[in-house]
Design a protein around this motif. Structure first.
Motif, PDB file in Angstrom:
ATOM      1  N   MET A 197       0.844  -1.179   0.000  1.00 33.41           N
ATOM      2  CA  MET A 197       0.000   0.000   0.000  1.00 33.41           C
ATOM      3  C   MET A 197       0.883   1.233   0.000  1.00 33.41           C
ATOM      4  SD  MET A 197      -2.670   1.368   2.910  1.00 33.41           S
ATOM      5  CE  MET A 197      -3.789   0.006   2.799  1.00 33.41           C
ATOM      6  N   GLU A 198       0.521   2.200  -0.816  1.00 35.39           N
ATOM      7  CA  GLU A 198       1.233   3.457  -0.824  1.00 35.39           C
ATOM      8  C   GLU A 198       0.996   4.168   0.502  1.00 35.39           C
ATOM      9  OE1 GLU A 198       0.772   6.235  -4.051  1.00 35.39           O
ATOM     10  OE2 GLU A 198       0.247   4.588  -5.384  1.00 35.39           O
ATOM     11  N   THR A 199       1.950   5.000   0.884  1.00 35.25           N
ATOM     12  CA  THR A 199       1.744   5.797   2.085  1.00 35.25           C
ATOM     13  C   THR A 199       1.457   7.230   1.684  1.00 35.25           C
ATOM     14  OG1 THR A 199       4.115   6.219   2.270  1.00 35.25           O
ATOM     15  CG2 THR A 199       3.249   4.331   3.480  1.00 35.25           C
ATOM     16  N   ILE A 200       0.797   7.928   2.567  1.00 39.38           N
ATOM     17  CA  ILE A 200       0.452   9.319   2.335  1.00 39.38           C
ATOM     18  C   ILE A 200       0.537  10.033   3.671  1.00 39.38           C
ATOM     19  CG2 ILE A 200      -2.023   8.926   2.639  1.00 39.38           C
ATOM     20  CD1 ILE A 200      -2.455  11.048   0.418  1.00 39.38           C
ATOM     21  N   THR A 201       0.884  11.288   3.646  1.00 35.20           N
ATOM     22  CA  THR A 201       0.952  12.055   4.882  1.00 35.20           C
ATOM     23  C   THR A 201      -0.420  12.651   5.197  1.00 35.20           C
ATOM     24  OG1 THR A 201       1.506  14.149   3.807  1.00 35.20           O
ATOM     25  CG2 THR A 201       3.354  12.691   4.409  1.00 35.20           C
ATOM     26  N   PRO A 202      -0.687  12.910   6.461  1.00 34.73           N
ATOM     27  CA  PRO A 202      -1.955  13.551   6.808  1.00 34.73           C
ATOM     28  C   PRO A 202      -2.137  14.898   6.107  1.00 34.73           C
ATOM     29  CG  PRO A 202      -0.968  12.622   8.769  1.00 34.73           C
ATOM     30  CD  PRO A 202       0.051  12.497   7.660  1.00 34.73           C
ATOM     31  N   THR A 203      -1.065  15.666   5.991  1.00 33.59           N
ATOM     32  CA  THR A 203      -1.152  16.970   5.332  1.00 33.59           C
ATOM     33  C   THR A 203      -1.535  16.812   3.871  1.00 33.59           C
ATOM     34  OG1 THR A 203       0.485  17.893   6.851  1.00 33.59           O
ATOM     35  CG2 THR A 203       0.105  19.086   4.800  1.00 33.59           C
ATOM     36  N   ALA A 204      -0.893  15.899   3.173  1.00 34.98           N
ATOM     37  CA  ALA A 204      -1.204  15.676   1.758  1.00 34.98           C
ATOM     38  C   ALA A 204      -2.642  15.191   1.588  1.00 34.98           C
ATOM     39  CB  ALA A 204      -0.226  14.676   1.153  1.00 34.98           C
ATOM     40  N   LEU A 205      -3.081  14.305   2.463  1.00 38.85           N
ATOM     41  CA  LEU A 205      -4.446  13.795   2.397  1.00 38.85           C
ATOM     42  C   LEU A 205      -5.451  14.907   2.651  1.00 38.85           C
ATOM     43  CD1 LEU A 205      -6.544  11.566   2.159  1.00 38.85           C
ATOM     44  CD2 LEU A 205      -6.088  10.970   4.534  1.00 38.85           C
ATOM     45  N   ALA A 206      -5.220  15.706   3.667  1.00 36.25           N
ATOM     46  CA  ALA A 206      -6.140  16.797   4.003  1.00 36.25           C
ATOM     47  C   ALA A 206      -6.233  17.813   2.871  1.00 36.25           C
ATOM     48  CB  ALA A 206      -5.693  17.472   5.297  1.00 36.25           C
ATOM     49  N   GLU A 207      -5.103  18.196   2.332  1.00 39.67           N
ATOM     50  CA  GLU A 207      -5.092  19.202   1.262  1.00 39.67           C
ATOM     51  C   GLU A 207      -5.751  18.686  -0.012  1.00 39.67           C
ATOM     52  OE1 GLU A 207      -1.016  20.443   0.869  1.00 39.67           O
ATOM     53  OE2 GLU A 207      -1.088  21.602   2.725  1.00 39.67           O
ATOM     54  N   ALA A 208      -5.482  17.459  -0.373  1.00 44.34           N
ATOM     55  CA  ALA A 208      -6.015  16.915  -1.625  1.00 44.34           C
ATOM     56  C   ALA A 208      -7.506  16.617  -1.546  1.00 44.34           C
ATOM     57  CB  ALA A 208      -5.259  15.642  -2.007  1.00 44.34           C
ATOM     58  N   SER A 209      -7.970  16.159  -0.397  1.00 46.10           N
ATOM     59  CA  SER A 209      -9.360  15.718  -0.312  1.00 46.10           C
ATOM     60  C   SER A 209     -10.293  16.726   0.330  1.00 46.10           C
ATOM     61  CB  SER A 209      -9.433  14.392   0.451  1.00 46.10           C
ATOM     62  OG  SER A 209      -8.942  14.562   1.767  1.00 46.10           O
ATOM     63  N   SER A 238      -5.442  12.500   9.707  1.00 48.05           N
ATOM     64  CA  SER A 238      -4.513  11.741  10.540  1.00 48.05           C
ATOM     65  C   SER A 238      -5.187  10.511  11.144  1.00 48.05           C
ATOM     66  CB  SER A 238      -3.971  12.647  11.652  1.00 48.05           C
ATOM     67  OG  SER A 238      -3.073  11.949  12.466  1.00 48.05           O
ATOM     68  N   GLN A 239      -6.429  10.673  11.595  1.00 49.71           N
ATOM     69  CA  GLN A 239      -7.160   9.545  12.169  1.00 49.71           C
ATOM     70  C   GLN A 239      -7.452   8.472  11.122  1.00 49.71           C
ATOM     71  OE1 GLN A 239     -10.571  11.495  13.846  1.00 49.71           O
ATOM     72  NE2 GLN A 239      -9.516  11.966  15.764  1.00 49.71           N
ATOM     73  N   ILE A 240      -7.750   8.890   9.912  1.00 52.25           N
ATOM     74  CA  ILE A 240      -8.012   7.924   8.834  1.00 52.25           C
ATOM     75  C   ILE A 240      -6.747   7.130   8.527  1.00 52.25           C
ATOM     76  CG2 ILE A 240      -8.491   7.716   6.355  1.00 52.25           C
ATOM     77  CD1 ILE A 240     -10.490  10.060   6.717  1.00 52.25           C
ATOM     78  N   ILE A 241      -5.630   7.818   8.388  1.00 52.66           N
ATOM     79  CA  ILE A 241      -4.374   7.145   8.056  1.00 52.66           C
ATOM     80  C   ILE A 241      -3.942   6.197   9.168  1.00 52.66           C
ATOM     81  CG2 ILE A 241      -1.902   7.513   7.656  1.00 52.66           C
ATOM     82  CD1 ILE A 241      -2.739  10.085   6.130  1.00 52.66           C
ATOM     83  N   SER A 242      -4.128   6.612  10.406  1.00 53.13           N
ATOM     84  CA  SER A 242      -3.686   5.789  11.542  1.00 53.13           C
ATOM     85  C   SER A 242      -4.611   4.607  11.810  1.00 53.13           C
ATOM     86  CB  SER A 242      -3.580   6.647  12.804  1.00 53.13           C
ATOM     87  OG  SER A 242      -4.875   7.023  13.263  1.00 53.13           O
ATOM     88  N   ILE A 255     -11.014  10.027  -1.777  1.00 54.08           N
ATOM     89  CA  ILE A 255      -9.589  10.045  -1.414  1.00 54.08           C
ATOM     90  C   ILE A 255      -8.776   9.300  -2.472  1.00 54.08           C
ATOM     91  CG2 ILE A 255      -7.911   9.117   0.240  1.00 54.08           C
ATOM     92  CD1 ILE A 255     -10.020   9.794   2.450  1.00 54.08           C
ATOM     93  N   LEU A 256      -9.259   8.144  -2.905  1.00 55.62           N
ATOM     94  CA  LEU A 256      -8.573   7.387  -3.951  1.00 55.62           C
ATOM     95  C   LEU A 256      -8.457   8.215  -5.224  1.00 55.62           C
ATOM     96  CD1 LEU A 256      -7.392   4.770  -5.179  1.00 55.62           C
ATOM     97  CD2 LEU A 256      -9.755   4.088  -5.686  1.00 55.62           C
ATOM     98  N   ARG A 257      -9.541   8.851  -5.619  1.00 58.86           N
ATOM     99  CA  ARG A 257      -9.535   9.645  -6.855  1.00 58.86           C
ATOM    100  C   ARG A 257      -8.617  10.861  -6.772  1.00 58.86           C
ATOM    101  NH1 ARG A 257     -11.357   5.649  -9.670  1.00 58.86           N
ATOM    102  NH2 ARG A 257     -13.597   5.391  -9.803  1.00 58.86           N
ATOM    103  N   THR A 258      -8.537  11.490  -5.598  1.00 63.82           N
ATOM    104  CA  THR A 258      -7.745  12.715  -5.485  1.00 63.82           C
ATOM    105  C   THR A 258      -6.284  12.479  -5.125  1.00 63.82           C
ATOM    106  OG1 THR A 258      -8.448  13.050  -3.187  1.00 63.82           O
ATOM    107  CG2 THR A 258      -9.712  14.173  -4.912  1.00 63.82           C
ATOM    108  N   THR A 259      -5.988  11.337  -4.495  1.00 61.03           N
ATOM    109  CA  THR A 259      -4.609  11.106  -4.045  1.00 61.03           C
ATOM    110  C   THR A 259      -3.968   9.849  -4.618  1.00 61.03           C
ATOM    111  OG1 THR A 259      -5.199   9.783  -2.100  1.00 61.03           O
ATOM    112  CG2 THR A 259      -5.161  12.191  -1.824  1.00 61.03           C
ATOM    113  N   GLY A 260      -4.793   8.894  -5.042  1.00 61.72           N
ATOM    114  CA  GLY A 260      -4.254   7.611  -5.482  1.00 61.72           C
ATOM    115  C   GLY A 260      -4.071   6.631  -4.340  1.00 61.72           C
ATOM    116  N   TRP A 261      -4.306   7.083  -3.099  1.00 68.03           N
ATOM    117  CA  TRP A 261      -4.166   6.229  -1.917  1.00 68.03           C
ATOM    118  C   TRP A 261      -5.473   5.494  -1.665  1.00 68.03           C
ATOM    119  CZ3 TRP A 261      -6.248   6.596   3.223  1.00 68.03           C
ATOM    120  CH2 TRP A 261      -5.639   5.733   4.146  1.00 68.03           C
TER     121      TRP A 261
END
Length: 75
Positions: free
Chosen positions: A1-13, A21-25, A38-44
């Motif tokens: 699985m690819e990793t993503i940072t909370p900041t990148a996830l928040a900004e993209a989605s 952060s809670q979703i990633i953890s 999230i998948l469509r905007t980040t690929g994660w």
């Protein structure tokens, strides 16, 4: 699985940094429509949709698209 940072996830989605952060953890599971967004905007790909095929994801997305909450400024 690819990793993503909370900041990148928040900004993209468009979700809050703490929620990202809670979703990633793994402390929170996003709604399926948000997981697809999230998948469509980040690929994660979140674990809640990990076993779905691209076709299944497209079908779910068409019947239950992600609709972000209105911001307080919009009210």
């Amino acid at each position: 699985m690819e990793t993503i940072t909370p900041t990148a996830l928040a900004e993209a989605s468009g979700i809050s940094l703490p929620y990202a952060s809670q979703i990633i953890s793994g402390k929170r599971t996003p709604a399926r429509s948000l997981a697809i967004h999230i998948l469509r905007t980040t690929g994660w790909r979140h674990g809640s949709i990990a076993k779905l095929t691209d076709e299944q994801i497209s079908t779910l997305e068409s019947v239950d698209p992600w609709v972000p909450r209105a911001s307080p400024e919009a009210a």
